[in-house]
Write a protein that holds these residues in place. Structure first.
Motif, mmCIF file in Angstrom:
data_model
loop_
_atom_site.group_PDB
_atom_site.id
_atom_site.type_symbol
_atom_site.label_atom_id
_atom_site.label_comp_id
_atom_site.label_asym_id
_atom_site.label_seq_id
_atom_site.Cartn_x
_atom_site.Cartn_y
_atom_site.Cartn_z
ATOM 1 N N LEU A 375 -4.095 -7.757 7.679
ATOM 2 C CA LEU A 375 -4.096 -6.564 8.422
ATOM 3 C C LEU A 375 -5.266 -5.714 8.867
ATOM 4 O O LEU A 375 -5.207 -4.736 9.564
ATOM 5 C CB LEU A 375 -3.269 -5.506 7.399
ATOM 6 N N GLY A 376 -6.309 -5.963 8.195
ATOM 7 C CA GLY A 376 -7.756 -5.768 8.804
ATOM 8 C C GLY A 376 -8.171 -4.827 7.719
ATOM 9 O O GLY A 376 -9.259 -4.732 7.249
ATOM 10 N N ALA A 377 -7.228 -3.926 7.453
ATOM 11 C CA ALA A 377 -7.450 -3.080 6.228
ATOM 12 C C ALA A 377 -6.010 -2.403 5.787
ATOM 13 O O ALA A 377 -5.081 -2.767 6.690
ATOM 14 C CB ALA A 377 -8.559 -1.946 6.638
ATOM 15 N N GLU A 378 -6.157 -1.348 5.102
ATOM 16 C CA GLU A 378 -4.860 -0.744 4.887
ATOM 17 C C GLU A 378 -5.038 0.681 4.760
ATOM 18 O O GLU A 378 -5.997 1.189 4.167
ATOM 19 C CB GLU A 378 -4.113 -1.219 3.508
ATOM 20 N N ILE A 379 -3.948 1.597 5.063
ATOM 21 C CA ILE A 379 -3.936 3.015 4.805
ATOM 22 C C ILE A 379 -3.372 3.431 3.615
ATOM 23 O O ILE A 379 -3.539 4.485 2.836
ATOM 24 C CB ILE A 379 -3.396 3.678 5.902
ATOM 25 N N GLY A 380 -2.911 2.462 2.705
ATOM 26 C CA GLY A 380 -2.158 2.617 1.566
ATOM 27 C C GLY A 380 -1.121 1.575 1.448
ATOM 28 O O GLY A 380 -1.035 0.722 2.023
ATOM 29 N N ILE A 381 -0.631 1.639 0.133
ATOM 30 C CA ILE A 381 0.463 0.562 -0.070
ATOM 31 C C ILE A 381 1.845 1.206 -0.372
ATOM 32 O O ILE A 381 1.781 2.506 -1.216
ATOM 33 C CB ILE A 381 0.202 -0.171 -1.538
ATOM 34 N N SER A 382 2.929 1.147 0.175
ATOM 35 C CA SER A 382 4.015 2.011 0.108
ATOM 36 C C SER A 382 4.937 0.910 -0.795
ATOM 37 O O SER A 382 5.294 -0.206 -0.673
ATOM 38 C CB SER A 382 4.947 2.087 1.619
#
Length: 412
Positions: A375-382
């Motif tokens: 994903l390139g990076a993540e903004i968080g895990i949901s």
């Protein structure tokens, strides 16, 4: 905070119509500024680390807080990887003719303004800014007071890169105050903020869940499991279970409970017990585990629910895959769980029946990460089930709207 929200809303409208080339140019300029600013970032981070040690922050928090040349390079590499990803904004799918002659489809669009509240990890500042910008969203970042110097130094690099690409600097704003009241204001700015993404400890997220009047993308905590089946390859099992715990302690995808099938416990646990001991990992086991590994602490009921974020591991001997899945259903947090087995039917059952945002076969839970998922990076895990689940990358920061194409069509 109202002024910050108002400026973010204006910037979001600019970003929503920005060309992919402009967004990618900003991301590449941000990466270059971060690499160029390595010394300044390290100096700012040293202030935070010194303050954290003086305040008595534990080793896991200090590890999350620390920046080093490798982590700074990883931030820049993450931004470049985001720039290389396809731009989801404007993508049209499912375009079909209807009997009336109109065409109906869906277009992917930004969410708008995203407020991100996080603790400790300053790299979140770069990851979140990059993902939000590429997906056409403005973002308001509120980091923890323990990383205030690091976050401001990273933000300076980010905003310099954004300006170089001719995009509004207000596309990424970092809240300067450490006053907790700012968080309460941010999570209720319904007029200007569309989504809140909290990244931090269970206490922070529980507080925000009570106070927020804006939708959130969140997970409370990561009680991750590895189950070693009686049909597991022993070498694979040892590698996976050791890496899942010891590769890094202070992350939400680190294994916190090891489950071992009774039929192989006598063979597997002594090997792993020795390896964990050599790494300084404290084991807390059930009665059957303590018979195999005498001298370890007895696990309490609370240990099965615990997210340690530290070199501590709960270990339980279970009868079979059904008992393992029952344990995960009762004590897990729907984050990441893995099975080690060579039995395909059991692997499929585990994938189907374990209700977590990431479920793995013969792989370490440490792979539950936006970068590792491509994903390139993540903004968080949901761990929520609506809108986004698991690591949240570009697509998770967009929504869809229906579009209709006609040629003077009217409804009869």
């Amino acid at each position: 905070m109202t002024d910050v929200g108002r400026r973010a809303r204006v910037a979001a409208r600019v970003l929503a119509r920005a060309e992919t080339a402009a967004k990618d140019a900003a991301l590449l300029a941000m990466a270059a500024e971060i690499e160029r600013g390595l010394d300044a970032l390290m100096a700012a981070n040293r202030k935070d680390l010194d303050a954290g040690k003086a305040q008595g922050l534990d080793a896991a928090l200090l590890d999350r807080l620390e920046l080093n040349p490798a982590r700074i390079k990883a931030m820049a590499d993450g931004l470049r990887q985001i720039a290389a990803l396809p731009d989801p904004v404007g993508e049209i799918t499912d375009l079909n003719y209807r009997p009336s002659g109109i065409q109906v489809g869906r277009m992917r669009v930004p969410l708008g303004v995203i407020g991100i509240i996080y603790e400790s990890r300053p790299n979140v500042t770069a990851d979140a800014a990059g993902l939000c910008l590429k997906s056409g969203n403005a973002t308001i970042l509120r980091g923890g007071s323990e990383a205030i110097n690091s976050n401001h130094a990273i933000a300076a690099c980010i905003q310099a890169g954004i300006r170089q690409a001719g995009l509004p600097a207000d596309a990424v704003q970092v809240i300067e105050t450490t006053d907790r009241a700012a968080v309460g204001e941010l999570v209720t700015l319904k007029e200007y903020v569309d989504v809140i993404v909290p990244r931090g400890g269970k206490g922070l997220i529980e507080r925000l869940s009570k106070e927020a009047t804006i939708p959130m993308i969140k997970h409370l905590h990561g009680v991750c499991h590895v189950y070693i089946d009686d049909k597991a390859d022993a070498d694979k099992a040892v590698r996976v279970a050791f890496n899942a715990k010891c590769q890094r302690y202070g992350t939400c995808n680190t294994m916190e409970t090891l489950l071992v099938a009774r039929a192989v416990a006598d063979r597997i646990l002594p090997v792993l017990g020795k390896m964990y001991h050599e790494q300084g990992v404290e084991l807390r086991g059930c009665e059957a585990t303590r018979r195999i590994l005498p001298g370890i602490k007895a696990a309490t009921e609370d240990d099965w629910y615990a997210e340690y974020l530290a070199p501590i591991l709960a270990v339980r001997v279970v009868e079979d895959v059904d008992a393992a899945m029952e344990h995960i259903a009762k004590y897990g947090s729907q984050h990441t769980d893995a099975i080690v087995t060579e039995d395909l039917s059991r692997a499929r059952r585990f994938l189907r029946e374990v209700d977590s945002s990431s479920v793995m076969v013969n792989a370490s839970t440490r792979f539950a990460d936006g970068f590792e998922y491509g994903l390139g990076a993540e903004i968080g895990i949901s761990t929520d089930k609506l809108h986004a689940r698991g690591p949240v990358g570009l697509e998770g920061l967009t929504s869809v709207k229906f579009i209709v194409l006609g040629d003077g069509h009217v409804r009869k």
